[in-house]
Write an enzyme that holds these catalytic residues in place. Sequence first.
Site, PDB file in Angstrom:
ATOM      1  N   SER A 103     -24.257  35.162 -20.525  1.00 29.82           N
ATOM      2  CA  SER A 103     -23.697  33.854 -20.846  1.00 29.82           C
ATOM      3  C   SER A 103     -24.712  32.997 -21.601  1.00 29.82           C
ATOM      4  O   SER A 103     -24.379  32.324 -22.573  1.00 29.82           O
ATOM      5  CB  SER A 103     -23.261  33.141 -19.563  1.00 29.82           C
ATOM      6  OG  SER A 103     -22.800  31.835 -19.851  1.00 29.82           O
TER       7      SER A 103
ATOM      8  N   TRP B 295     -25.067  34.356 -25.077  1.00 32.58           N
ATOM      9  CA  TRP B 295     -23.879  34.028 -25.880  1.00 32.58           C
ATOM     10  C   TRP B 295     -24.064  32.679 -26.570  1.00 32.58           C
ATOM     11  O   TRP B 295     -23.605  32.479 -27.698  1.00 32.58           O
ATOM     12  CB  TRP B 295     -22.638  33.992 -24.979  1.00 32.58           C
ATOM     13  CG  TRP B 295     -21.375  33.585 -25.692  1.00 32.58           C
ATOM     14  CD1 TRP B 295     -20.483  34.393 -26.328  1.00 32.58           C
ATOM     15  CD2 TRP B 295     -20.856  32.250 -25.819  1.00 32.58           C
ATOM     16  NE1 TRP B 295     -19.450  33.653 -26.845  1.00 32.58           N
ATOM     17  CE2 TRP B 295     -19.650  32.333 -26.550  1.00 32.58           C
ATOM     18  CE3 TRP B 295     -21.289  30.993 -25.396  1.00 32.58           C
ATOM     19  CZ2 TRP B 295     -18.875  31.213 -26.854  1.00 32.58           C
ATOM     20  CZ3 TRP B 295     -20.530  29.879 -25.696  1.00 32.58           C
ATOM     21  CH2 TRP B 295     -19.341  29.997 -26.419  1.00 32.58           C
ATOM     22  N   HIS B 296     -24.748  31.767 -25.893  1.00 28.08           N
ATOM     23  CA  HIS B 296     -24.899  30.423 -26.447  1.00 28.08           C
ATOM     24  C   HIS B 296     -25.828  30.371 -27.650  1.00 28.08           C
ATOM     25  O   HIS B 296     -25.687  29.476 -28.489  1.00 28.08           O
ATOM     26  CB  HIS B 296     -25.405  29.461 -25.371  1.00 28.08           C
ATOM     27  CG  HIS B 296     -24.342  29.008 -24.424  1.00 28.08           C
ATOM     28  ND1 HIS B 296     -23.971  29.736 -23.316  1.00 28.08           N
ATOM     29  CD2 HIS B 296     -23.531  27.919 -24.433  1.00 28.08           C
ATOM     30  CE1 HIS B 296     -22.998  29.092 -22.675  1.00 28.08           C
ATOM     31  NE2 HIS B 296     -22.715  28.009 -23.338  1.00 28.08           N
ATOM     32  N   GLY B 297     -26.754  31.276 -27.759  1.00 26.77           N
ATOM     33  CA  GLY B 297     -27.629  31.212 -28.915  1.00 26.77           C
ATOM     34  C   GLY B 297     -28.763  32.202 -28.865  1.00 26.77           C
ATOM     35  O   GLY B 297     -29.121  32.724 -27.807  1.00 26.77           O
TER      36      GLY B 297
ATOM     37  N   PHE C  38     -22.670  27.488 -31.751  1.00 28.28           N
ATOM     38  CA  PHE C  38     -22.558  28.680 -30.912  1.00 28.28           C
ATOM     39  C   PHE C  38     -21.430  29.578 -31.367  1.00 28.28           C
ATOM     40  O   PHE C  38     -21.332  30.683 -30.928  1.00 28.28           O
ATOM     41  CB  PHE C  38     -22.358  28.281 -29.450  1.00 28.28           C
ATOM     42  CG  PHE C  38     -23.426  27.352 -28.923  1.00 28.28           C
ATOM     43  CD1 PHE C  38     -24.751  27.564 -29.263  1.00 28.28           C
ATOM     44  CD2 PHE C  38     -23.111  26.270 -28.134  1.00 28.28           C
ATOM     45  CE1 PHE C  38     -25.742  26.707 -28.800  1.00 28.28           C
ATOM     46  CE2 PHE C  38     -24.090  25.424 -27.659  1.00 28.28           C
ATOM     47  CZ  PHE C  38     -25.396  25.642 -27.984  1.00 28.28           C
TER      48      PHE C  38
END
Length: 477
Positions: free
Chosen positions: A322, A325-327, A477
């Site tokens: 997770s 996934w954001h960056g 994102f």
Amino acid sequence: MLFNSFDFAIFLPIVFLLYWFGTNGNYKYQNILIVLASYVFYGWWDWRFLLLMFGSTIVDYFIGLAIERQDTKASKKRFLFVSIFVNLGILGFFKYFNFFTESFVDTFSFFGMPFNAPSLSIILPVGISFYTFQTLSYSIDVYRGKLKPTSNFIAFAAFVSFFPQLVAGPIERATNLIPQFLKKRTFQSEEALLGLRQIVWGLFKKIVVADTCANYANEIFNNYEHYNSVTLVLGAIAFAFQIYGDFSGYSDIAIGTARLFNIKLMKNFSYPYFSRDIAEFWRRWHISLSTWFRDYVYIPLGGSKVSQRKVIRNVFVIFLVSGFWHGANWTFLIWGFLNALYFLPLLLRKQNRKHLDIVAEDGLFPSLKHLWGIVLTFSITTFAWIFFRANSITEAFAYIERIAHFNIGIERININRFPFEFLPIVALLLYFEWFSRHQEFPLYKSAKYQFKTIVVLVAILLLGSFSTIEDFIYFQF
């Protein structure tokens, strides 16, 4: 095209009128209009991004049909792997290529072996993390037999590109959205008015709350070495409400806009800062992503129905993925790691589903125990947000170190605003949300919604920043 721009203020009414008065109520024509409008909306940033979205649409449309035609699970799985490879390959190249290259070079340099590797000037397509996950979930659900693939290409293209939620969610499931594109939709004035009120509430959270907090958070984080402990704590709190107002505000505008077209999107936020523990927080924050990882990563790994060692592994996998996934930055991995540490004790003690009700459901104020839980959960969440906001791990630890010096005092923050102006604005947000926590959003149906709507509109006009149009945080994102 930004929701808070004048371009969108012109675009939306045009699409709305054409949708209801230019299609003769034919859902097929409405779907064509949605696809065309969505491509205009998305191409407003850069028309080249359209090629990627169209390519992802083509691949998963035909993959779904191919999976359905297969007779064996093995052959179905081969086509599923194609979908996974294409979607994650596109996402990985555009979002993570330079990150892995630079990390590879840094590792060799650390061991005294200088190494040169290519670095590409890659433009990150807006919303790529959202629509790739959305199309990927479609292929997975078809493979699992939870969904029949649609042969209606326009309806599928509308599902992938639906402009209200295209670039920052909610990440919709095909089981919810595609059936809505395959049936007749009629105008419902009550639903449209509800949508307008939700749009107003979302604009309040973005233009008033998030953009005001951003002024303080940006100044403090960018110049943290010049401020004392109190100011740095306030900077972290300002960012906590900036990201909440920014992201949940986008979701409210998206859901409200979809309501104008009689399309229902899933709820993405449910008053997360009133959570009494971190497990409750993650049931209320970015719900569409949390449930996506739960259904497509955590449960396939065994969830919590495996040995304790594997449960611990699964929790860290879900939160680290997770974060990633954001960056493409190690700060997001640390942020995910911290949330895993917060969550794990609750899961191991089987306390992770303790708070499924609404806080103070039958009363005006929470008990002291629940109030302590809310304060503690907000505090540890805000601490983790420091890593999310910082540009590097070094900067995040330096920021925290300066807080630990306990230099106490009131400082004037060096921006062209009133001192600590964001605090009463945050208080106004919390006031509205606390007394509306039983409803979908504060301007939802109630005896006082008209008065509330007027107050929020006045706040937008008086407190909103209209001199510059700020991007939404989650566009990156």
